[in-house]
Design an enzyme around this catalytic site. Structure first.
Site, PDB file in Angstrom:
ATOM      1  N   GLU A 110      32.253  27.031  47.934  1.00  0.00           N
ATOM      2  CA  GLU A 110      33.591  26.609  47.526  1.00  0.00           C
ATOM      3  C   GLU A 110      34.313  25.956  48.710  1.00  0.00           C
ATOM      4  O   GLU A 110      34.259  26.495  49.811  1.00  0.00           O
ATOM      5  CB  GLU A 110      34.432  27.796  47.047  1.00  0.00           C
ATOM      6  CG  GLU A 110      35.786  27.343  46.514  1.00  0.00           C
ATOM      7  CD  GLU A 110      36.678  28.476  46.002  1.00  0.00           C
ATOM      8  OE1 GLU A 110      36.317  29.658  46.169  1.00  0.00           O
ATOM      9  OE2 GLU A 110      37.728  28.159  45.455  1.00  0.00           O
ATOM     10  N   GLY A 138      38.395  34.929  53.890  1.00  0.00           N
ATOM     11  CA  GLY A 138      38.283  36.380  53.719  1.00  0.00           C
ATOM     12  C   GLY A 138      36.993  36.772  53.028  1.00  0.00           C
ATOM     13  O   GLY A 138      36.238  37.609  53.534  1.00  0.00           O
ATOM     14  N   MET A 152      34.256  35.570  49.300  1.00  0.00           N
ATOM     15  CA  MET A 152      33.953  34.568  48.275  1.00  0.00           C
ATOM     16  C   MET A 152      33.297  35.202  47.060  1.00  0.00           C
ATOM     17  O   MET A 152      32.375  35.992  47.186  1.00  0.00           O
ATOM     18  CB  MET A 152      33.053  33.495  48.906  1.00  0.00           C
ATOM     19  CG  MET A 152      32.647  32.402  47.956  1.00  0.00           C
ATOM     20  SD  MET A 152      34.127  31.487  47.362  1.00  0.00           S
ATOM     21  CE  MET A 152      33.545  31.002  45.749  1.00  0.00           C
ATOM     22  N   ASN A 197      31.195  34.382  44.687  1.00  0.00           N
ATOM     23  CA  ASN A 197      29.961  33.875  44.089  1.00  0.00           C
ATOM     24  C   ASN A 197      29.455  34.825  42.993  1.00  0.00           C
ATOM     25  O   ASN A 197      29.472  36.035  43.157  1.00  0.00           O
ATOM     26  CB  ASN A 197      28.866  33.756  45.157  1.00  0.00           C
ATOM     27  CG  ASN A 197      29.388  33.192  46.446  1.00  0.00           C
ATOM     28  OD1 ASN A 197      29.845  32.069  46.484  1.00  0.00           O
ATOM     29  ND2 ASN A 197      29.363  33.997  47.510  1.00  0.00           N
ATOM     30  N   GLU A 246      37.889  39.741  44.799  1.00  0.00           N
ATOM     31  CA  GLU A 246      36.641  39.017  44.542  1.00  0.00           C
ATOM     32  C   GLU A 246      35.993  39.516  43.260  1.00  0.00           C
ATOM     33  O   GLU A 246      35.466  38.733  42.474  1.00  0.00           O
ATOM     34  CB  GLU A 246      35.661  39.143  45.721  1.00  0.00           C
ATOM     35  CG  GLU A 246      36.230  38.727  47.075  1.00  0.00           C
ATOM     36  CD  GLU A 246      36.943  37.392  47.087  1.00  0.00           C
ATOM     37  OE1 GLU A 246      36.594  36.502  46.283  1.00  0.00           O
ATOM     38  OE2 GLU A 246      37.882  37.212  47.903  1.00  0.00           O
TER      39      GLU A 246
HETATM   40  N1  PHE Z   1      37.767  31.715  46.636  1.00  0.00           N
HETATM   41  C1  PHE Z   1      37.918  32.617  47.740  1.00  0.00           C
HETATM   42  C2  PHE Z   1      38.878  33.696  47.281  1.00  0.00           C
HETATM   43  O1  PHE Z   1      40.043  33.476  47.112  1.00  0.00           O
HETATM   44  C3  PHE Z   1      38.452  32.023  48.994  1.00  0.00           C
HETATM   45  C4  PHE Z   1      37.573  31.004  49.637  1.00  0.00           C
HETATM   46  C5  PHE Z   1      37.861  29.663  49.527  1.00  0.00           C
HETATM   47  C6  PHE Z   1      36.505  31.387  50.382  1.00  0.00           C
HETATM   48  C7  PHE Z   1      37.083  28.712  50.141  1.00  0.00           C
HETATM   49  C8  PHE Z   1      35.726  30.460  51.007  1.00  0.00           C
HETATM   50  C9  PHE Z   1      36.025  29.096  50.888  1.00  0.00           C
HETATM   51  O2  PHE Z   1      38.516  34.765  46.973  1.00  0.00           O
HETATM   52 ZN    ZN Z   2      40.407  34.201  45.234  1.00  0.00          ZN
END
Ligand code: PHE
Ligand code: ZN
Length: 879
Positions: free
Chosen positions: A127, A268, A270, A272, A305
């Site tokens: 991301e 922080g 991710m 996935n 998450e």
């Molecule tokens: N999507 C993640 C979160 O908010 C944050 C994130 C964004 C991590 C971009 C890595 C890169 O939980």
């Molecule tokens: Zn998030």
């Protein structure tokens, strides 16, 4: 060489993809320098897309090795493949299979986007646009695919191989020096949720039975030897999964859920699919190494998450303009979770403090943008407090507006209607409009307009008529690209408090039964009936809207609210408002109104005597003076950070002096004899005890450092040890202070996450000499510019959390940070851009500092080869 000409993307120009990729098979052979990726894509024309257009797959820094269409090598005349993309000029008009091989060097990947290595562990971050650094693809969130991933690696180097979804098969390859794992994810997902991990990891796990009786294995993987510090994260995961079933009716949907902690991570954590990857600082905790705040953060981020599995993964975003659709909503969900796990009022205050510190500051500066931006040059720069925290406040206002029941029905509708889809904010709001029967068009302005609304509230009691009239006026300051604003729809929760502390049941046809008044124009008034005595109005209870309020209340009235308001948020707020007024006046005129400070301290004393021990966490918040940034925001222009600091130190000393005897007694009574436990109640007692120490030291630094040293030596946990060290570090320079700092350094040698606290503490010392100290610390062997946590702890903390030293009048703080930003930009632009946001308040500084900051920013802007990340920030900062 790639040209980084900044190109602006616009929400209004969204167009569906001309092609879809329903299935993809990845075959990835991990190698430190030559990882081979073979991608087999099942591509088909999108019936809703254009015909006879080329197929343009995204790429970033890729090395193409082979390309085949339906199994036949492609004629080099018919396609173009380079580092930045793969274009097939005349693709078939029917479904076809494209096989592409690329080669990667994960060890050389310092951007920490795509496939990289962290302390030898292979991991990915996709991301928002990292997947294109692994293979050519339609790297956009509205292209959903079913993935099958085969991961192969050296069996000794990477005994653990993890992917998205469920494990289908695994075993040795050939003679067994290498092995493989095959993962299948049955849920269609966009590229940004793809992940894999390979490495030597230790695992703790437990079974979880879902609400319908399905068995899931939940696990946390960490560096071998750190298993003992992973238990709290696993426990938080289990509680999150149960809570999402109970509160939102959401069940987990795979056979396994894995969390992996890595040491090098830009953010922080991710979300996935089925394989969350975490910055290890949000996983690892033990009483000796983690503070109460660390425990609370771990709980919140693990939950965040996990909650993304439904808000983000099952329902994803159509495009990156909709980022708040998953982030604001998921922050709202994790805040609700933490409120249920801990103290709701205490958590609410913590949320608002964070919102004001980061989001209000962002909204008031050159980087201000709407919760849903309408354009961007670099999406990485939009993972902001506005998208996340203000995005969560907007959800909370929506709930207030439509009510609990319609909110729950709207969420259910959203989950049912948008499942497996890439949705928009409009799709989301339509569910609540339908569930509540309300038109939400005016409310939707919160997504489109930047800037923090200012709300002025004045009131008048009419003794003869026994009515109380409240006048409201709102305005929203201009922000970049938005010179004028429409009035917002502001839900204002309010009540009237009599001087003797009783709540006066105020009535008006325009006040909802739950005490909410909805302001929907620039100004309005509300007349409350049956008000027999002069009341003190309590407005914006629970912080029912993210606005800045000014009230016409006297300090005495505010202190009445501190004493009696049934709304705990406004009790705390009233004390803060008094203190901010005194600090602002002192910083601007140079003299502190000592009489008024005494009245404030008396009110705190009465509060402590009456209920200091009943809710220590709340008491700790009431006792804490507003921060220097709160005062700077209140002043708003021509800010002199030194004047603010001096005023606040003086006030701390006066308040500490007035309360000292009580605080000493309180410290005795709150001392714990039980072993450390991270629960909210125990943490609250520590918070109050340490807040008391801080005030005692403010009044009497000599006694303070003795008490601090005592606590430091006797501490059995990091919260108390670090608090003591922090108090010592804020006393005037003495050998004892430096000895304590040196002791901490050697005591925690080899513990990078703990040494980050040591770096940050010193980086935020508000004294001349700190910059030189920071420069010295950069040479410490524990420091490294390549690790985002180290950079954040030392350079980030200095730039973002040390107002007097970053904003040194000689400009040396600015020059230092600019220098580090440009150095970092060459290896990790995302981290560089984040540090650079510290200049956000530069225009609010007094002329001398403002000029120095501007010169520094121009020097950065003039450099020849800036990343898009840094060039976007510096451009907007000066724009
Ligand atoms: N999507 C993640 C979160 O908010 C944050 C994130 C964004 C991590 C971009 C890595 C890169 O939980
Ligand atoms: Zn998030």
């Amino acid at each position: 060489m790639r040209t980084e000409t900044p190109q602006t993307l616009k929400l209004a120009e969204y167009r569906q993809s001309d092609f879809l990729i329903p299935r993809v098979a990845l075959d990835i052979a991990l190698d430190p320098h030559a990882t081979r990726v073979r991608a087999t894509l099942e591509i088909e024309p999108n019936p809703a897309g254009r015909v006879d257009v080329p197929l343009a797959l995204d790429g970033d820094d890729l090395v193409p090795v082979a390309v085949a269409l339906d199994g036949e090598p492609l004629d080099p005349q018919t396609f173009t493949a380079n580092a930045d993309g793969l274009v097939i000029h005349q693709p078939p008009r029917r479904p076809f299979t494209l096989t592409v091989e690329t080669r990667l060097d994960p060890t050389a990947n310092t951007k920490l986007m795509g496939l990289y290595r962290s302390r030898g562990v292979y991991c990915t971050q996709c991301e928002p646009e990292g997947f294109r650094r692994i293979t050519y693809f339609l790297d956009r969130p509205d292209v959903l695919s079913i993935y099958e991933t085969r991961i192969e690696a050296d069996a000794a180097e990477a005994p653990t191989l993890l992917g998205n979804g469920n494990l289908v098969a695994s075993g040795p390859v050939g003679d067994g020096t290498r092995h493989y794992a095959l993962w299948h994810d049955p849920h269609p997902k966009p590229t940004y949720l793809f992940a894999l991990v390979g490495g030597s990891l230790a695992k703790i796990s437990k079974p979880f039975t879902t609400m319908t009786g399905r068995e899931v294995e939940i696990a946390v993987h960490v560096e071998p030897g750190k298993e003992g510090r992973a238990g709290y994260a696993l426990d938080a995961l289990e509680r999150s999964m149960r809570w999402d079933e109970e509160v939102f009716g959401r069940e987990y949907d795979l056979d396994v859920f894995n969390i992996v902690a890595v040491s090098d991570f830009n953010m922080g954590a991710m979300e996935n699919k089925g394989l969350n990857i975490f910055n290890d600082k949000y996983v690892l905790a033990s009483p000796e190494t983690a503070t109460d705040t660390d425990y609370a953060n771990i709980e919140a981020i693990v939950a965040h998450e996990y909650f993304h599995n439904w808000t983000g993964n099952r329902i994803t975003c159509r495009d990156w303009f909709q980022l708040c659709l998953k982030e604001g909503l998921t922050v709202y969900r994790d805040q609700e979770f933490s409120s249920d796990m801990r103290s709701r009022p205490v958590h609410r205050i913590a949320e608002v403090r964070a919102l004001r510190l980061r989001q209000f500051a962002e909204d008031a500066g050159p980087l201000a943008h709407p919760v849903r931006p309408s354009e961007y040059r670099e999406i990485n720069n939009f993972y902001t407090a506005t998208v996340y925290e203000k995005g969560a406040e907007v959800i909370r206002m929506l709930r207030t507006l439509v009510g609990e029941e319609a909110f729950a029905a709207g969420m259910d509708l959203f989950f049912a209607r948008c499942d497996n889809a890439a949705a928009t904010v409009e799709d989301f709001l339509a569910c609540f409009a339908e569930a509540s029967g309300r038109d939400l068009e005016h409310f939707a302005l919160w997504y489109a307009q930047a800037g923090t609304p200012r709300l002025a509230v004045t009131g008048r009691w009419d003794e003869a008529a026994k009515t109380y009239r409240l006048d409201f006026a709102q305005s929203i300051p201009p922000t970049p690209g938005q010179p004028t604003k429409r009035p917002a729809l502001v839900p204002i929760r309010l009540g009237l408090v009599a001087e003797d502390g009783r709540e006066i049941p105020a009535t008006s046809p325009r006040l909802r039964e739950d005490g909410v008044f909805v302001l929907d124009r620039a100004s309005d008034s509300l007349v409350l009936e049956n008000v027999p005595v002069r009341p003190v109005p309590s407005v914006l209870r629970g912080f029912s809207a993210p606005v800045r309020v000014s009230r016409d209340l006297s300090e005495a009235d505010l202190l009445t609210l501190l004493r009696h308001d049934p709304d705990p948020f406004n009790r705390w707020q009233s004390a803060q408002t008094v203190a901010i007024r005194l600090l602002t006046r002192a910083a601007v005129d140079g003299t502190l109104a000592e009489e008024a400070v005494r009245a404030y301290a008396d009110a705190l004393a009465a509060f402590l005597d009456a209920e200091g021990e009943a809710d220590p966490a709340f008491a700790a918040l009431v006792l804490a003076l507003p921060g220097e940034p709160d005062v700077a925001q209140d002043i708003g222009s021509d800010v002199d950070p030194d004047a603010i600091h001096t005023a606040r130190e003086r006030m701390r000393a006066l308040v500490g002096g007035a309360l000292a005897p009580r605080l000493a007694v309180l410290r005795e009574r709150l001392a714990s004899r039980a072993p450390y436990a991270p629960d909210a109640a125990s943490a609250g007692r520590r918070a109050l005890r340490n807040g008391a120490l801080d005030l005692i030291a403010a009044a009497d630094p000599a006694a303070g450092i003795v008490a601090a040293a005592d606590q430091y030596d006797g501490a059995d946990n990091m919260t108390d040890r670090l608090a003591a060290l922090g108090v010592a570090a804020h006393t005037p320079p003495t050998p004892r202070r430096e000895e304590m700092l040196a002791d901490f350094r050697s005591r925690f040698d080899g513990e990078p996450l703990v040494l980050d606290k040591w770096f940050a503490l010193q980086a935020t010392m508000p004294e001349a000499g700190t910059l030189e100290r920071v420069e010295r610390l950069m040479a410490d062997p524990a420091f490294s510019l390549s690790n985002p946590n180290r950079v954040g702890a030392l350079i980030g903390a200095f730039a973002l959390s040390n107002p007097t030293q970053f904003h040194r009048p000689d400009g040396a703080g600015y020059a230092f940070v600019a220098d580090k930003v440009t150095a970092l930009d060459a290896t990790n632009p995302q981290t560089a851009a984040r540090v650079l946001t510290a200049f956000n308040t530069w225009r609010t500084m007094e002329p001398g500092r403002r000029a120095k900051a501007e010169t520094t920013l121009r020097t950065i802007a003039d450099r020849p080869s800036l990343s898009r990340d840094v060039s976007d920030i510096v451009g907007r900062m000066l724009g």
